[in-house]
Design a protein around this motif. Structure first.
Motif, mmCIF file in Angstrom:
data_model
loop_
_atom_site.group_PDB
_atom_site.id
_atom_site.type_symbol
_atom_site.label_atom_id
_atom_site.label_comp_id
_atom_site.label_asym_id
_atom_site.label_seq_id
_atom_site.Cartn_x
_atom_site.Cartn_y
_atom_site.Cartn_z
ATOM 1 N N GLU A 66 0.850 -1.184 0.000
ATOM 2 C CA GLU A 66 0.000 0.000 0.000
ATOM 3 C C GLU A 66 0.895 1.247 0.000
ATOM 4 N N PRO A 67 0.335 2.418 -0.321
ATOM 5 C CA PRO A 67 1.140 3.631 -0.380
ATOM 6 C C PRO A 67 1.971 3.841 0.891
ATOM 7 N N GLY A 68 3.283 4.021 0.693
ATOM 8 C CA GLY A 68 4.191 4.278 1.789
ATOM 9 C C GLY A 68 4.518 3.087 2.664
ATOM 10 N N PHE A 69 4.018 1.904 2.345
ATOM 11 C CA PHE A 69 4.272 0.732 3.180
ATOM 12 C C PHE A 69 5.559 0.042 2.748
ATOM 13 N N ARG A 70 6.118 -0.740 3.674
ATOM 14 C CA ARG A 70 7.363 -1.446 3.389
ATOM 15 C C ARG A 70 7.427 -2.754 4.165
ATOM 16 N N SER A 71 8.374 -3.564 3.778
ATOM 17 C CA SER A 71 8.660 -4.785 4.525
ATOM 18 C C SER A 71 9.695 -4.479 5.597
ATOM 19 N N PRO A 72 9.836 -5.362 6.582
ATOM 20 C CA PRO A 72 11.000 -5.282 7.457
ATOM 21 C C PRO A 72 12.193 -5.906 6.707
ATOM 22 N N PRO A 73 13.395 -5.763 7.225
ATOM 23 C CA PRO A 73 14.517 -6.473 6.610
ATOM 24 C C PRO A 73 14.242 -7.977 6.618
ATOM 25 N N HIS A 74 14.588 -8.619 5.514
ATOM 26 C CA HIS A 74 14.384 -10.054 5.392
ATOM 27 C C HIS A 74 15.265 -10.587 4.271
ATOM 28 N N HIS A 75 15.317 -11.912 4.162
ATOM 29 C CA HIS A 75 15.960 -12.544 3.008
ATOM 30 C C HIS A 75 15.158 -13.789 2.661
ATOM 31 N N HIS A 76 15.537 -14.422 1.558
ATOM 32 C CA HIS A 76 14.773 -15.562 1.062
ATOM 33 C C HIS A 76 15.590 -16.852 1.054
ATOM 34 N N GLY A 77 16.482 -16.981 2.064
ATOM 35 C CA GLY A 77 17.242 -18.223 2.183
ATOM 36 C C GLY A 77 17.948 -18.555 0.894
ATOM 37 N N GLU A 78 17.897 -19.836 0.516
ATOM 38 C CA GLU A 78 18.598 -20.280 -0.692
ATOM 39 C C GLU A 78 17.856 -19.924 -1.981
ATOM 40 N N ALA A 79 16.682 -19.340 -1.874
ATOM 41 C CA ALA A 79 15.872 -19.068 -3.064
ATOM 42 C C ALA A 79 16.440 -17.926 -3.906
ATOM 43 N N GLU A 80 16.437 -18.129 -5.209
ATOM 44 C CA GLU A 80 16.702 -17.046 -6.149
ATOM 45 C C GLU A 80 15.360 -16.382 -6.429
ATOM 46 N N THR A 81 15.374 -15.052 -6.577
ATOM 47 C CA THR A 81 14.131 -14.308 -6.745
ATOM 48 C C THR A 81 14.207 -13.416 -7.968
ATOM 49 N N GLY A 82 13.145 -13.461 -8.768
ATOM 50 C CA GLY A 82 12.981 -12.530 -9.881
ATOM 51 C C GLY A 82 11.708 -11.739 -9.653
ATOM 52 N N GLY A 83 11.747 -10.453 -9.950
ATOM 53 C CA GLY A 83 10.564 -9.613 -9.790
ATOM 54 C C GLY A 83 10.303 -8.788 -11.035
ATOM 55 N N TYR A 84 9.046 -8.421 -11.229
ATOM 56 C CA TYR A 84 8.621 -7.583 -12.356
ATOM 57 C C TYR A 84 7.590 -6.587 -11.838
ATOM 58 N N VAL A 85 7.834 -5.301 -12.038
ATOM 59 C CA VAL A 85 6.925 -4.273 -11.543
ATOM 60 C C VAL A 85 5.767 -4.080 -12.522
ATOM 61 N N LEU A 86 4.566 -4.351 -12.041
ATOM 62 C CA LEU A 86 3.357 -4.135 -12.840
ATOM 63 C C LEU A 86 2.916 -2.679 -12.783
ATOM 64 N N ARG A 87 2.973 -2.104 -11.565
ATOM 65 C CA ARG A 87 2.496 -0.726 -11.389
ATOM 66 C C ARG A 87 3.139 -0.128 -10.149
ATOM 67 N N GLY A 88 3.615 1.100 -10.274
ATOM 68 C CA GLY A 88 4.119 1.821 -9.120
ATOM 69 C C GLY A 88 5.611 2.072 -9.156
ATOM 70 N N HIS A 89 6.109 2.601 -8.043
ATOM 71 C CA HIS A 89 7.532 2.925 -7.855
ATOM 72 C C HIS A 89 8.010 2.202 -6.604
ATOM 73 N N GLY A 90 8.806 1.179 -6.816
ATOM 74 C CA GLY A 90 9.355 0.415 -5.706
ATOM 75 C C GLY A 90 10.815 0.739 -5.493
ATOM 76 N N ARG A 91 11.287 0.388 -4.325
ATOM 77 C CA ARG A 91 12.707 0.528 -4.009
ATOM 78 C C ARG A 91 13.101 -0.672 -3.166
ATOM 79 N N ILE A 92 14.288 -1.205 -3.457
ATOM 80 C CA ILE A 92 14.844 -2.286 -2.656
ATOM 81 C C ILE A 92 16.127 -1.770 -2.018
ATOM 82 N N TYR A 93 16.120 -1.715 -0.690
ATOM 83 C CA TYR A 93 17.307 -1.343 0.077
ATOM 84 C C TYR A 93 18.078 -2.623 0.391
ATOM 85 N N PHE A 94 19.406 -2.542 0.355
ATOM 86 C CA PHE A 94 20.244 -3.710 0.611
ATOM 87 C C PHE A 94 21.627 -3.223 1.044
#
Length: 142
Positions: free
Chosen positions: A50-78
């Protein structure tokens, strides 16, 4: 398995499944996953913030992840102390390596963010201790 018994499995848009790993305000809904299809080596679903919402810090273990933005402006901090980031806009793809600690953010305070995420072998989510909003450069809530 007999080839005659193999059929495509359709998950209708209104039947996405949220019984999967979650990270705070970053909501994941399975489309193709072990939760409700015969899939055993892939998780594919819709992620929304939702607008202005975020996740806490996390990771996905051994999983490889691919993402595709359908709509909006995202940011990934690392990176160290989450000081690095990449911005994502409609039509952008992103790859997040296994075990990379990150925070997923909707940078808009007025519009939702929707993306598709594909992960192998499953939607592994390891949530970590949260950080204050001020630790994330440029992030703000509505």
């Amino acid at each position: 398995m007999n080839q005659a018994d193999v059929r495509p499995v359709v998950t209708r848009g209104g039947a996405l499944d949220d019984r999967t790993g979650q990270s705070g305000d970053c909501v994941r809904r399975s489309g193709v996953s072990p939760q409700h299809t015969p899939a055993t080596k892939i998780w594919f679903g819709q992620v929304s913030n939702e607008p202005g919402f975020r996740s806490p810090p996390h990771h996905h273990g051994e999983a490889e992840t691919g993402g595709y933005v359908l709509r909006g402006h995202g940011r990934i901090y690392f990176g160290e102390e989450l000081k690095e980031y990449v911005d994502l806009y409609e039509g952008d793809f992103v790859f997040v390596p296994p075990h990379m600690v990150h925070v997923e953010v909707n940078m808009s305070i007025t519009e939702p963010l929707f993306w598709l995420t594909c992960r192998t072998p499953d939607n592994i989510v390891v949530n970590l201790d949260d950080v204050p909003d001020t630790a994330l450069e440029g992030y703000r809530r509505p």
